[in-house]
Design a protein around this motif. Structure first.
Motif, mmCIF file in Angstrom:
data_model
loop_
_atom_site.group_PDB
_atom_site.id
_atom_site.type_symbol
_atom_site.label_atom_id
_atom_site.label_comp_id
_atom_site.label_asym_id
_atom_site.label_seq_id
_atom_site.Cartn_x
_atom_site.Cartn_y
_atom_site.Cartn_z
ATOM 1 N N UNK A 1 0.836 -1.208 0.000
ATOM 2 C CA UNK A 1 0.000 0.000 0.000
ATOM 3 C C UNK A 1 0.866 1.251 0.000
ATOM 4 N N UNK A 2 1.956 1.215 0.768
ATOM 5 C CA UNK A 2 2.862 2.366 0.791
ATOM 6 C C UNK A 2 3.470 2.596 -0.594
ATOM 7 N N UNK A 3 3.877 1.509 -1.255
ATOM 8 C CA UNK A 3 4.426 1.621 -2.608
ATOM 9 C C UNK A 3 3.392 2.221 -3.552
ATOM 10 N N UNK A 4 2.162 1.702 -3.493
ATOM 11 C CA UNK A 4 1.110 2.172 -4.387
ATOM 12 C C UNK A 4 0.728 3.621 -4.096
ATOM 13 N N UNK A 5 0.946 4.061 -2.886
ATOM 14 C CA UNK A 5 0.668 5.457 -2.533
ATOM 15 C C UNK A 5 1.836 6.384 -2.860
ATOM 16 N N UNK A 6 2.919 5.814 -3.403
ATOM 17 C CA UNK A 6 4.055 6.636 -3.821
ATOM 18 C C UNK A 6 5.023 7.000 -2.719
ATOM 19 N N UNK A 7 4.973 6.301 -1.596
ATOM 20 C CA UNK A 7 5.880 6.603 -0.489
ATOM 21 C C UNK A 7 7.197 5.850 -0.652
ATOM 22 N N UNK A 8 8.287 6.488 -0.223
ATOM 23 C CA UNK A 8 9.611 5.874 -0.316
ATOM 24 C C UNK A 8 9.870 4.981 0.895
ATOM 25 N N UNK A 9 10.309 3.758 0.606
ATOM 26 C CA UNK A 9 10.697 2.815 1.652
ATOM 27 C C UNK A 9 12.180 2.515 1.493
ATOM 28 N N UNK A 10 12.957 2.870 2.476
ATOM 29 C CA UNK A 10 14.393 2.588 2.459
ATOM 30 C C UNK A 10 14.642 1.220 3.077
ATOM 31 N N UNK A 11 15.278 0.337 2.314
ATOM 32 C CA UNK A 11 15.605 -0.985 2.819
ATOM 33 C C UNK A 11 17.036 -0.991 3.355
ATOM 34 N N UNK A 12 17.199 -1.574 4.523
ATOM 35 C CA UNK A 12 18.503 -1.667 5.177
ATOM 36 C C UNK A 12 18.944 -3.118 5.157
ATOM 37 N N UNK A 13 20.142 -3.367 4.672
ATOM 38 C CA UNK A 13 20.660 -4.729 4.589
ATOM 39 C C UNK A 13 21.156 -5.191 5.959
ATOM 40 N N UNK A 14 20.818 -6.413 6.294
ATOM 41 C CA UNK A 14 21.308 -7.013 7.529
ATOM 42 C C UNK A 14 21.890 -8.380 7.215
#
Length: 245
Positions: A208-221
């Motif tokens: 839903x966040x993607x479809x709403x155009x929001x940026x999601x920062x992924x952090x590698x672990x």
């Protein structure tokens, strides 16, 4: 930047009902998760958001803070949003109640994303871990994520992504670890919006966040998540707990 942790704790988990109240090294799973989160020292406040009077009472008896949900919720984001809507906070971190081995380094990395984003372009941050082997990659319970060159999420799926067509180039697959850090405003916007088409198809709230155009920062672990989804997982978690003492 006021940062709080919220642990959503639904009692009737579909695959393992009551799992958060099962014993892990002498205490319920939810208490182990809560205490591990408190002991990081990263948060201005830690609370459990639950629909269960049993969980609520157990948290309070163990010196924690619990909030009762007043509504039925389809996902963890909604339960967290209800809990924090009237609580002062800038960043809200969702710590999964069934992951008592969540580590401080990963949580600190998520908080750091927002410290390094003064223009507030990033709405969410989350974790990903490289996985290998066909069984891991094709398992629909392992949510996969693909990212751009800046590690912003492009898409999440239960299917293997990317599709490895020619097998000539090396392919890297990342599993999404469902610990989220939200800007509070983005979380509340999610809460007050309707489910989106891709979210409904894949049954993944992050879409839903993607479809709403929001940026999601992924952090590698480098650390894989250790969640308790089944009775067998609980057996393994108790073995790991015994080894860690």
């Amino acid at each position: 930047m006021r940062t709080i942790a919220v642990i959503p704790a639904r009692y009737e988990a579909s695959r393992f009902p009551g799992k958060l109240m099962k014993d892990l090294g002498g205490k319920p799973v939810i208490i182990r998760t809560m205490q591990a989160t408190q002991q990081t020292g990263l948060f201005d406040d830690v609370m459990v958001a639950t629909d269960s009077e049993t969980i609520y009472k157990t948290v309070e008896e163990n010196g924690g803070k619990a909030v009762m949900s007043t509504k039925n919720h389809e996902c963890g984001s909604d339960r967290i949003a209800e809990a924090v809507e009237n609580i002062p906070a800038d960043i809200v971190i969702n710590v999964q109640g069934d992951e008592p081995f969540t580590n401080k380094e990963d949580l600190a990395s998520l908080i750091e994303v927002f410290k390094n984003d003064p223009s507030k372009n990033i709405s969410l941050a989350s974790l990903m871990h490289e996985i290998k082997g066909e069984e891991m990659i094709t398992n629909p319970n392992n949510v996969k994520v693909i990212v751009d060159e800046n590690d912003h999420a492009i898409y999440f799926s239960r299917s293997p992504i990317p599709y490895h067509r020619d097998k000539l180039l090396p392919a890297t697959y990342y599993k999404h670890i469902g610990i989220y850090a939200f800007r509070k405003q983005a979380l509340l916007e999610f809460y007050h919006s309707k489910a989106t088409p891709l979210e409904l198809l894949e049954k993944l709230e992050c879409l839903r966040y993607i479809e709403q155009g929001k940026k999601i920062k992924m952090v590698r672990t480098q650390k894989s998540s250790i969640g308790i989804d089944t009775p067998d997982d609980l057996i393994e978690a108790n073995k790991l707990w015994d080894c860690s003492k």
